[in-house]
Enzyme design. Structure first.
Site, mmCIF file in Angstrom:
data_model
loop_
_atom_site.group_PDB
_atom_site.id
_atom_site.type_symbol
_atom_site.label_atom_id
_atom_site.label_comp_id
_atom_site.label_asym_id
_atom_site.label_seq_id
_atom_site.Cartn_x
_atom_site.Cartn_y
_atom_site.Cartn_z
ATOM 1 N N ARG A 18 0.831 -1.215 0.000
ATOM 2 C CA ARG A 18 0.000 0.000 0.000
ATOM 3 C C ARG A 18 0.859 1.256 0.000
ATOM 4 O O ARG A 18 0.585 2.198 -0.748
ATOM 5 C CB ARG A 18 -0.966 0.010 1.179
ATOM 6 N N ASN A 36 -5.984 -2.715 1.944
ATOM 7 C CA ASN A 36 -5.966 -4.168 2.087
ATOM 8 C C ASN A 36 -7.403 -4.647 2.180
ATOM 9 O O ASN A 36 -8.277 -3.948 2.690
ATOM 10 C CB ASN A 36 -5.235 -4.596 3.361
#
Length: 91
Positions: A18, A36
């Protein structure tokens, strides 16, 4: 301007995927978000110039050094009033 929703599959959680996505997308001048998912995938929406979006998708195939991307499912999505690129909470 185009927008794409990405579902990144493989070893992509716990490897700074990320953070890498936020940095890469900002460098390309893209707007959107990344998070996520509870199923172990990473989901992202990337929006901007078509060439930059396609470049981001190509870069996402590798991701950060510790990642191991098996596949990316790409879908068209609606261009929205998104500014900047952010990391969102798991969902």
């Amino acid at each position: 301007m185009i927008a794409r929703r990405l579902e990144i599959n493989g070893r992509v959680q716990g490897v700074f995927y990320r953070d890498w996505t936020v940095k890469s997308a900002r460098e390309l001048g893209l707007a959107g978000w990344v998070r996520n998912r509870l199923d172990g995938t990473v989901e992202a929406v990337v929006q901007g110039d078509a060439d930059a979006v396609e470049r981001m998708i190509a870069l996402a195939q590798n991701g950060p050094p510790a990642a191991n991307v098996d596949r990316i499912d790409v879908a068209e999505t609606t261009v929205g009033a998104i500014t900047g690129f952010e990391k969102r909470s798991t969902r």
